[in-house]
Design a protein around this motif. Structure first.
Motif, PDB file in Angstrom:
ATOM      1  N   GLY A 179       0.805  -1.218   0.000  1.00 48.39           N
ATOM      2  CA  GLY A 179       0.000   0.000   0.000  1.00 48.39           C
ATOM      3  C   GLY A 179       0.838   1.268   0.000  1.00 48.39           C
ATOM      4  O   GLY A 179       0.380   2.332  -0.418  1.00 48.39           O
ATOM      5  N   ALA A 180       2.072   1.174   0.465  1.00 46.38           N
ATOM      6  CA  ALA A 180       2.955   2.348   0.484  1.00 46.38           C
ATOM      7  C   ALA A 180       3.574   2.634  -0.882  1.00 46.38           C
ATOM      8  O   ALA A 180       4.070   3.742  -1.111  1.00 46.38           O
ATOM      9  N   GLY A 194       8.188   8.260  -9.490  1.00 46.55           N
ATOM     10  CA  GLY A 194       7.106   7.837 -10.378  1.00 46.55           C
ATOM     11  C   GLY A 194       7.402   8.097 -11.845  1.00 46.55           C
ATOM     12  O   GLY A 194       6.887   7.407 -12.720  1.00 46.55           O
ATOM     13  N   PRO A 240       2.215   3.243  -3.900  1.00 41.32           N
ATOM     14  CA  PRO A 240       1.689   4.415  -4.605  1.00 41.32           C
ATOM     15  C   PRO A 240       2.172   5.744  -4.021  1.00 41.32           C
ATOM     16  O   PRO A 240       2.365   6.712  -4.749  1.00 41.32           O
ATOM     17  N   LEU A 241       2.388   5.779  -2.715  1.00 41.99           N
ATOM     18  CA  LEU A 241       2.911   6.999  -2.104  1.00 41.99           C
ATOM     19  C   LEU A 241       4.342   7.278  -2.569  1.00 41.99           C
ATOM     20  O   LEU A 241       4.724   8.426  -2.757  1.00 41.99           O
ATOM     21  N   VAL A 242       5.104   6.219  -2.750  1.00 40.49           N
ATOM     22  CA  VAL A 242       6.479   6.378  -3.247  1.00 40.49           C
ATOM     23  C   VAL A 242       6.455   6.862  -4.692  1.00 40.49           C
ATOM     24  O   VAL A 242       7.293   7.665  -5.101  1.00 40.49           O
ATOM     25  N   LEU A 271       4.378   8.842  -6.107  1.00 41.15           N
ATOM     26  CA  LEU A 271       3.907  10.213  -6.284  1.00 41.15           C
ATOM     27  C   LEU A 271       5.063  11.188  -6.504  1.00 41.15           C
ATOM     28  O   LEU A 271       4.902  12.187  -7.177  1.00 41.15           O
ATOM     29  N   GLY A 272       6.189  10.900  -5.927  1.00 40.35           N
ATOM     30  CA  GLY A 272       7.339  11.798  -6.033  1.00 40.35           C
ATOM     31  C   GLY A 272       8.066  11.627  -7.357  1.00 40.35           C
ATOM     32  O   GLY A 272       7.516  11.133  -8.352  1.00 40.35           O
TER      33      GLY A 272
END
Length: 120
Positions: free
Chosen positions: A63-64, A74, A66-68, A70-71
């Motif tokens: 789940g983490a 990506g 997608p957060l990675v 974003l920066g």
């Protein structure tokens, strides 16, 4: 001093007691008595807790991602493939395989502990 000597103290150990308890524990499980139900319930709770903990670790790690992404990671490319696709395609499956192996190993350890407790 008196001519009569008191006999030396002798320590009595009930060595056979432990074996009888183990056999009785196995009977409790087989006959599905209240004690057996508590023992099996403990095994089920241990297995369920293990599954929940490893499931949460997997969800948090995957789940983490997608957060990675974003920066700036990506938009990065490696060998002409965008990094998010590379990570999802190459790292997600070994992670899932490793979690599965770990679950199997720890679940078998729980079952071995249960077997030792019941004397099987």
């Amino acid at each position: 001093m008196s001519a009569e000597r008191k006999p030396a103290r002798e320590r009595v150990v009930l060595a056979e007691r432990r074996g009888a308890r183990v056999v009785r524990t196995r009977v409790e499980v087989e006959e599905q008595t209240e004690v057996g139900a508590v023992l099996i319930g403990g095994l089920i709770r241990a297995q369920f807790g293990l599954a929940v903990r490893l499931g949460l670790v997997t969800v948090v790690v995957l789940g983490a991602l997608p957060l990675v992404f974003l920066g700036p990671l990506g938009a990065a490319t490696v060998f002409g493939i965008r990094l998010p696709w590379l990570l999802l395609g190459l790292l997600a499956y070994p992670l899932l395989y490793g979690v599965g192996r770990m679950y199997t190993r720890l679940a078998e350890r729980n079952e071995q502990d249960f077997d030792e407790l019941t004397g099987d």
